[in-house]
Scaffold this active site. Structure first.
Site, PDB file in Angstrom:
ATOM      1  N   ASN A 101      11.748   7.195  20.639  1.00 13.82           N
ATOM      2  CA  ASN A 101      10.803   8.237  21.704  1.00 13.82           C
ATOM      3  C   ASN A 101       8.912   8.104  20.421  1.00 13.82           C
ATOM      4  O   ASN A 101       9.341   8.375  19.048  1.00 13.82           O
ATOM      5  CB  ASN A 101      10.538   9.738  21.607  1.00 13.82           C
ATOM      6  CG  ASN A 101      11.262   9.465  22.616  1.00 13.82           C
ATOM      7  OD1 ASN A 101      11.982   8.888  22.940  1.00 13.82           O
ATOM      8  ND2 ASN A 101      12.921  10.264  22.821  1.00 13.82           N
ATOM      9  N   ASP A 103       6.798  11.526  20.675  1.00 10.21           N
ATOM     10  CA  ASP A 103       6.631  11.890  21.692  1.00 10.21           C
ATOM     11  C   ASP A 103       6.377  13.698  20.373  1.00 10.21           C
ATOM     12  O   ASP A 103       5.961  14.852  19.922  1.00 10.21           O
ATOM     13  CB  ASP A 103       7.280  13.152  22.322  1.00 10.21           C
ATOM     14  CG  ASP A 103       9.057  13.034  22.567  1.00 10.21           C
ATOM     15  OD1 ASP A 103       9.507  12.599  21.232  1.00 10.21           O
ATOM     16  OD2 ASP A 103       9.498  13.112  23.096  1.00 10.21           O
ATOM     17  N   HIS A 118       8.515   3.075  17.225  1.00  9.91           N
ATOM     18  CA  HIS A 118       7.897   2.943  18.376  1.00  9.91           C
ATOM     19  C   HIS A 118       6.832   3.374  17.738  1.00  9.91           C
ATOM     20  O   HIS A 118       5.819   3.136  19.134  1.00  9.91           O
ATOM     21  CB  HIS A 118       8.500   3.366  19.709  1.00  9.91           C
ATOM     22  CG  HIS A 118       8.924   2.291  20.287  1.00  9.91           C
ATOM     23  ND1 HIS A 118      10.154   2.086  21.295  1.00  9.91           N
ATOM     24  CD2 HIS A 118       9.606   0.683  20.508  1.00  9.91           C
ATOM     25  CE1 HIS A 118      10.423   1.751  21.753  1.00  9.91           C
ATOM     26  NE2 HIS A 118      10.213   0.485  20.626  1.00  9.91           N
ATOM     27  N   CYS A 126      -7.573   2.057  13.728  1.00  7.88           N
ATOM     28  CA  CYS A 126      -8.331   1.688  13.880  1.00  7.88           C
ATOM     29  C   CYS A 126      -8.274   0.013  13.919  1.00  7.88           C
ATOM     30  O   CYS A 126      -7.726  -0.725  13.311  1.00  7.88           O
ATOM     31  CB  CYS A 126      -9.365   1.944  12.718  1.00  7.88           C
ATOM     32  SG  CYS A 126     -11.160   0.997  13.439  1.00  7.88           S
ATOM     33  N   CYS A 147     -13.653   4.928  16.236  1.00  4.86           N
ATOM     34  CA  CYS A 147     -13.066   6.088  14.901  1.00  4.86           C
ATOM     35  C   CYS A 147     -14.141   5.970  13.678  1.00  4.86           C
ATOM     36  O   CYS A 147     -15.504   5.749  14.127  1.00  4.86           O
ATOM     37  CB  CYS A 147     -12.870   3.702  13.978  1.00  4.86           C
ATOM     38  SG  CYS A 147     -12.388   3.936  12.337  1.00  4.86           S
ATOM     39  N   THR A 188      18.577   6.480  26.803  1.00  7.99           N
ATOM     40  CA  THR A 188      18.219   5.676  26.962  1.00  7.99           C
ATOM     41  C   THR A 188      18.367   4.479  27.258  1.00  7.99           C
ATOM     42  O   THR A 188      20.035   4.584  28.210  1.00  7.99           O
ATOM     43  CB  THR A 188      18.415   4.965  24.969  1.00  7.99           C
ATOM     44  OG1 THR A 188      17.458   3.305  25.053  1.00  7.99           O
ATOM     45  CG2 THR A 188      19.466   4.843  24.359  1.00  7.99           C
ATOM     46  N   VAL A 214      23.174  11.048  31.527  1.00 13.82           N
ATOM     47  CA  VAL A 214      22.847  11.168  32.726  1.00 13.82           C
ATOM     48  C   VAL A 214      23.825  10.573  33.878  1.00 13.82           C
ATOM     49  O   VAL A 214      24.364  10.595  35.081  1.00 13.82           O
ATOM     50  CB  VAL A 214      22.245  11.937  33.540  1.00 13.82           C
ATOM     51  CG1 VAL A 214      21.486  13.073  32.908  1.00 13.82           C
ATOM     52  CG2 VAL A 214      20.359  11.028  33.199  1.00 13.82           C
ATOM     53  N   ALA A 232      21.777  15.767  28.172  1.00 17.90           N
ATOM     54  CA  ALA A 232      21.450  16.315  26.807  1.00 17.90           C
ATOM     55  C   ALA A 232      21.670  17.233  25.819  1.00 17.90           C
ATOM     56  O   ALA A 232      22.824  17.136  24.852  1.00 17.90           O
ATOM     57  CB  ALA A 232      20.949  15.529  25.858  1.00 17.90           C
TER      58      ALA A 232
END
Ligand code: APR
Length: 245
Positions: A101, A103, A118, A126, A147, A188, A214, A232
């Site tokens: 993730n 986030d 990731h 830039c 930039c 995942t 799930v 989760a």
């Protein structure tokens, strides 16, 4: 449920517990998953995150990227699943989280040992001078976002399709996966390579694989020793309760 008790016992006595997380752990924080009904790829064309497309059509890609990620993630807060993992790190039970993730919610919950496989949405990089600018210091109202140092095109500092995984994140993730004796896979599908290969490395090296999702994933019938079906946050709260009691 017997499987929950078995999983709690394995986690409770783990010497090197590693969690491997995907979009499902953040679903209850209001961040849509990528795949499945109502997922990001139901609403947006994945081409937006193709590096070659982005370089050529940044003015088209940027507004959609802001919609998809920045406008949602900025407001999102950790949910109980993130908080249980933070508590487990603080109490010495959990060594590392490897997350797909971008986030920042594991860090917001309090985890310090997080490998972002990731990349992340905190920073922009830039494509001209390669300097990194935190989102908080960029003029995000621009299109495309440029930039502040050289005026070049800024790209989110997460991995686009067609880009390699950051070398340090890759190496650390592989090492943690090989060192794990208990490996917890959370939310995942396990289809995006090379991230999806990490749990197989852990399993080959003898780790017990516990999976929370799930619905069944690529791992469920292949390497998961214990599959805990459910949200989760529900499952992690129950595990936390069993480990404490
Ligand atoms: N609790 C647990 N699991 C959940 C929950 C929940 N509340 N909600 C959804 N899930 C599960 C789904 O069943 C699915 O298996 O989370 C998974 C989400 O799958 P994806 O959307 O494919 O996300 P992920 O596997 O993290 O994607 C991997 O794909 O496009 C790329 O780079 C992107 O990191 C991402 C990678």
């Amino acid at each position: 449920m017997k499987d929950l008790q078995l999983a709690a016992a394995q986690i409770g006595k783990a010497r090197h517990l590693v969690a491997f997380t995907g979009a499902g752990i953040s679903a209850e924080s209001g961040i849509p998953t990528f795949r499945g009904k109502g997922g990001i790829w139901d609403q947006y064309d994945p081409i937006i995150l193709d590096i070659d497309y982005f370089k050529q059509h940044a003015d088209k890609a940027w507004p959609l990227i802001k919609d998809m990620f920045y406008n949602v993630i900025d407001k999102a807060q950790p949910n109980p699943a993130h908080r249980v993992l933070a508590h487990w790190e603080q109490s010495g039970l959990l060594r590392t989280i490897i997350t797909q993730n971008i986030d920042n919610l594991h860090q917001k919950a309090g985890n310090k040992h997080v490998i972002e496989f990731h990349g992340n949405t905190r920073d922009l990089v830039c494509l001209n001078c390669h300097k990194t600018t935190p989102v908080s210091q960029a003029d995000m109202s621009q299109n495309p976002v440029t930039c502040p140092h050289c005026g070049g095109l800024l790209k989110p500092d997460f991995v686009f399709f067609g880009e390699p995984i950051p070398a340090a994140a890759y190496q650390k993730s592989l090492k943690q996966s090989l060192d794990a004796d208990v490996y917890l896979i959370i939310g995942t599908t396990g289809i995006i390579m090379p991230a999806s290969l990490l749990p197989y490395e852990a399993q080959k090296n003898g780790a017990t694989i516990i999976e929370i999702n799930v619905s069944p994933s690529n791992y469920t019938d292949s390497i998961s020793d214990i599959f805990l079906q459910g949200k989760a946050s529900d499952i992690l709260k129950q595990l936390d309760h069993l480990i404490l009691s």
